[in-house]
Design an enzyme around this catalytic site. Sequence first.
Site, PDB file in Angstrom:
ATOM      1  N   LYS A  33     -15.916  -9.229  -2.123  1.00 15.80           N
ATOM      2  CA  LYS A  33     -16.411  -9.613  -0.790  1.00 15.80           C
ATOM      3  C   LYS A  33     -18.047 -10.005  -1.143  1.00 15.80           C
ATOM      4  O   LYS A  33     -18.599  -9.727  -2.749  1.00 15.80           O
ATOM      5  CB  LYS A  33     -16.836  -8.175  -0.485  1.00 15.80           C
ATOM      6  CG  LYS A  33     -17.387  -6.622  -0.789  1.00 15.80           C
ATOM      7  CD  LYS A  33     -16.967  -5.491   0.009  1.00 15.80           C
ATOM      8  CE  LYS A  33     -18.285  -4.675  -0.517  1.00 15.80           C
ATOM      9  NZ  LYS A  33     -17.716  -2.640   0.105  1.00 15.80           N
ATOM     10  N   ARG A 118     -18.782   6.349   8.844  1.00 21.62           N
ATOM     11  CA  ARG A 118     -18.987   4.904   8.584  1.00 21.62           C
ATOM     12  C   ARG A 118     -18.383   4.025   9.889  1.00 21.62           C
ATOM     13  O   ARG A 118     -18.364   3.130  10.901  1.00 21.62           O
ATOM     14  CB  ARG A 118     -19.550   3.987   7.005  1.00 21.62           C
ATOM     15  CG  ARG A 118     -19.813   3.243   7.594  1.00 21.62           C
ATOM     16  CD  ARG A 118     -20.112   2.312   5.599  1.00 21.62           C
ATOM     17  NE  ARG A 118     -19.177   2.488   4.919  1.00 21.62           N
ATOM     18  CZ  ARG A 118     -19.197   1.727   4.107  1.00 21.62           C
ATOM     19  NH1 ARG A 118     -20.194   0.971   2.955  1.00 21.62           N
ATOM     20  NH2 ARG A 118     -17.796   1.663   3.232  1.00 21.62           N
ATOM     21  N   TYR A 249     -49.959 -14.686 -11.043  1.00 19.14           N
ATOM     22  CA  TYR A 249     -50.239 -14.323  -9.398  1.00 19.14           C
ATOM     23  C   TYR A 249     -51.289 -12.716 -10.260  1.00 19.14           C
ATOM     24  O   TYR A 249     -50.791 -12.142 -10.712  1.00 19.14           O
ATOM     25  CB  TYR A 249     -49.481 -14.152  -8.800  1.00 19.14           C
ATOM     26  CG  TYR A 249     -49.066 -14.898  -7.687  1.00 19.14           C
ATOM     27  CD1 TYR A 249     -49.741 -15.622  -6.725  1.00 19.14           C
ATOM     28  CD2 TYR A 249     -47.663 -15.352  -8.027  1.00 19.14           C
ATOM     29  CE1 TYR A 249     -49.252 -17.435  -5.743  1.00 19.14           C
ATOM     30  CE2 TYR A 249     -47.547 -16.923  -7.381  1.00 19.14           C
ATOM     31  CZ  TYR A 249     -48.611 -17.636  -5.929  1.00 19.14           C
ATOM     32  OH  TYR A 249     -47.578 -18.816  -6.124  1.00 19.14           O
ATOM     33  N   MET A 295     -41.699 -16.853  -7.018  1.00 20.38           N
ATOM     34  CA  MET A 295     -40.658 -17.441  -6.052  1.00 20.38           C
ATOM     35  C   MET A 295     -39.859 -18.325  -7.128  1.00 20.38           C
ATOM     36  O   MET A 295     -38.463 -17.564  -7.033  1.00 20.38           O
ATOM     37  CB  MET A 295     -41.146 -18.142  -4.714  1.00 20.38           C
ATOM     38  CG  MET A 295     -40.394 -18.236  -3.736  1.00 20.38           C
ATOM     39  SD  MET A 295     -40.540 -19.347  -2.408  1.00 20.38           S
ATOM     40  CE  MET A 295     -41.923 -18.193  -1.588  1.00 20.38           C
TER      41      MET A 295
END
Length: 341
Positions: A33, A118, A249, A295
């Site tokens: 998954k 769940r 940054y 980023m």
Amino acid sequence: MAKILINKKNLFYNFELISKKATNKEKVAVVLKDNAYGHGLVEIAKLANEFGIKKAVVRTIEDAKKIEDYFPYILVLADTTFHNYSHTFHIAINSLEDINKVPQNANVHLKIDTGMHRNGISINDIEMAFLGLLKQKANITGVFTHHRGADTLSTDFFWQNENFAKAKTKVKEVCEKLSLPLPQFHSCNSAALFRQENFTEDFARVGIATYGYLDNDGVFDFPKLKPVMSLWAQKLATRKIRKGQSIGYGGKFTANEDMIISTYDIGYGDGFLRLNENDNYTTPKGFKILGRVSMDNLSINSDEKEVCIFDDVTTLAKIHKTITYEITCSLKESMKKEILV
Ligand SMILES: *Cc1c(COP(=O)(O)O)cnc(C)c1O
């Protein structure tokens, strides 16, 4: 371009250990998954097939279709549409409401809620669910549950095992009454499998251990597995900075001597979770990530063309106060994958 390197030897090493614990390969369902926990759905599917794994577990039918050629048996955990059905797919039924949506002849695995609360139906509703599924003309090929705490030292694990034993007894009774063949029973994820003394169920659903980790309290005698993924970044630019100059940054890393630094092409935009000036991270070769991760890039005190950012995510998981699963899963599906044979 930054890339994910998949170490085939390590993957096969883990599969060997897992298969031995599960008694044989036939009893291992590899959990693929979420893009195989970030490792690449199709890449890991092909390798698992090459190793001889016959069963896979995915989240959606869409994912099952992508790996259909590699497995004769695919369990779909959480699709809500139930269409696009193939005879090799087995769809999890997570609630009584799901039953009415099941198409004729679909293979289904009934999920039992043994305490995680769940997904799944309660033990008391087993007979009703079986009758409902028969009315839909579904094939009940499996009955399963999931542990909420197989990785922690508590009574939960034993309590859920007892509840699942009750569910099995009930299923056997119902099957006898309705002259149905017995479904396959499965309850173990990675940690639960490795906590078994003797594994006797039909198969185990093994995710994180495949990829080389077994996050747990540290109290269990679990074997050492080998991380399958390493992350590599390419150099974009090198520069010399002077003592007192700051990088990135916020200018949060300041050089206390003249130094050579380079920028590499990976950042939080690729799913490499952001590190900041409070985190102290060293790459496997001993380089430091300096200041804040951007980023699309980050700075390192290296001028090598390519650097390995990690070959084991245990430390990063600690820094980010999370589990190894989240570190590998966060990496974007679009990242290039390469298999190291
Ligand atoms: C994700 C998942 C697994 C695999 O768990 P691991 O701890 O990664 O082995 C097994 N079963 C279900 C239902 C899951 O959602």
